[in-house]
Motif scaffolding. Structure first.
Motif, PDB file in Angstrom:
ATOM      1  N   ASN A 124      95.686 -38.315  -2.629  1.00 58.92           N
ATOM      2  CA  ASN A 124      96.481 -39.352  -2.300  1.00 58.92           C
ATOM      3  C   ASN A 124      97.846 -39.354  -1.740  1.00 58.92           C
ATOM      4  O   ASN A 124      98.595 -38.360  -2.572  1.00 58.92           O
ATOM      5  CB  ASN A 124      96.722 -40.261  -3.743  1.00 58.92           C
ATOM      6  N   MET A 125      98.080 -39.854  -0.547  1.00 61.39           N
ATOM      7  CA  MET A 125      99.385 -39.395   0.031  1.00 61.39           C
ATOM      8  C   MET A 125     100.524 -39.573  -0.817  1.00 61.39           C
ATOM      9  O   MET A 125     101.766 -39.107  -0.470  1.00 61.39           O
ATOM     10  CB  MET A 125      99.398 -39.781   1.419  1.00 61.39           C
ATOM     11  N   LEU A 126     100.430 -40.734  -1.429  1.00 61.85           N
ATOM     12  CA  LEU A 126     101.666 -41.069  -2.366  1.00 61.85           C
ATOM     13  C   LEU A 126     101.858 -40.175  -3.517  1.00 61.85           C
ATOM     14  O   LEU A 126     103.079 -40.161  -4.076  1.00 61.85           O
ATOM     15  CB  LEU A 126     101.704 -42.497  -2.663  1.00 61.85           C
ATOM     16  N   GLY A 127     100.825 -39.506  -3.734  1.00 61.03           N
ATOM     17  CA  GLY A 127     101.099 -38.541  -5.160  1.00 61.03           C
ATOM     18  C   GLY A 127     101.342 -37.187  -4.667  1.00 61.03           C
ATOM     19  O   GLY A 127     101.466 -36.433  -5.361  1.00 61.03           O
ATOM     20  N   GLU A 128     101.567 -36.994  -3.242  1.00 61.55           N
ATOM     21  CA  GLU A 128     101.897 -35.678  -2.932  1.00 61.55           C
ATOM     22  C   GLU A 128     103.227 -35.872  -2.316  1.00 61.55           C
ATOM     23  O   GLU A 128     103.572 -36.502  -1.459  1.00 61.55           O
ATOM     24  CB  GLU A 128     100.733 -35.169  -1.776  1.00 61.55           C
TER      25      GLU A 128
END
Length: 149
Positions: A124-128
């Motif tokens: 998930n992009m928001l978790g990276e």
């Protein structure tokens, strides 16, 4: 441009923002095909005498959603009758003649690769941290500008 773990971000000329757009199409991130297409289009435009702004516009319009993805996207957009709303024959026209009717962008503006392969939304992009920062800077800026469309 940056890397963290298995993720890497590379530059390709996807910087142009179409301020006269009536619609914004947002993907996840350009892939390797789109990056190479954008670089070739920008280089060709510059070699033909275009200034930087026009070269970036040409690169982005030429490369955005290019390849098989574009054919599928046009079919999907035509099936929801977007073309009629924009008074064109087909959504394909949004990609032709460097249309000002559409702004192409991605949640992650520049090409992202995971283990040297096109990033597909996982992790998930928001978790990276690396990817979340791109969303918070580039996409947020474009959204603010888009509010003026």
């Amino acid at each position: 441009m940056a890397s963290r773990g298995m993720l890497s971000v590379c530059y390709a000329p996807f910087d142009y923002i179409e301020r006269a757009a009536k619609i914004v199409l947002v993907g996840i991130t350009p892939g390797l095909l789109q990056a190479n297409t954008a670089l070739a289009a920008a280089s060709s435009a510059m070699n033909s005498g275009a200034d930087l702004k026009n070269s970036l516009k040409i690169a982005k319009n030429t490369a955005s959603f290019s390849g098989a993805m574009r054919k599928n996207l046009v079919a999907m957009l035509d099936s929801i009758e977007l073309a009629q709303l924009l008074a064109v024959q087909s959504s394909r026209e949004l990609f032709e003649n460097h249309s000002t009717g559409v702004h192409f962008t991605s949640a992650l503006r520049y090409p992202v690769f995971k283990s040297l392969k096109d990033y597909n939304g996982m992790p998930n992009m928001l978790g990276e941290q690396l990817l979340a920062k791109m969303v918070q800077t580039h996409l947020a800026r474009e959204a603010r500008i888009s509010a003026n469309f």
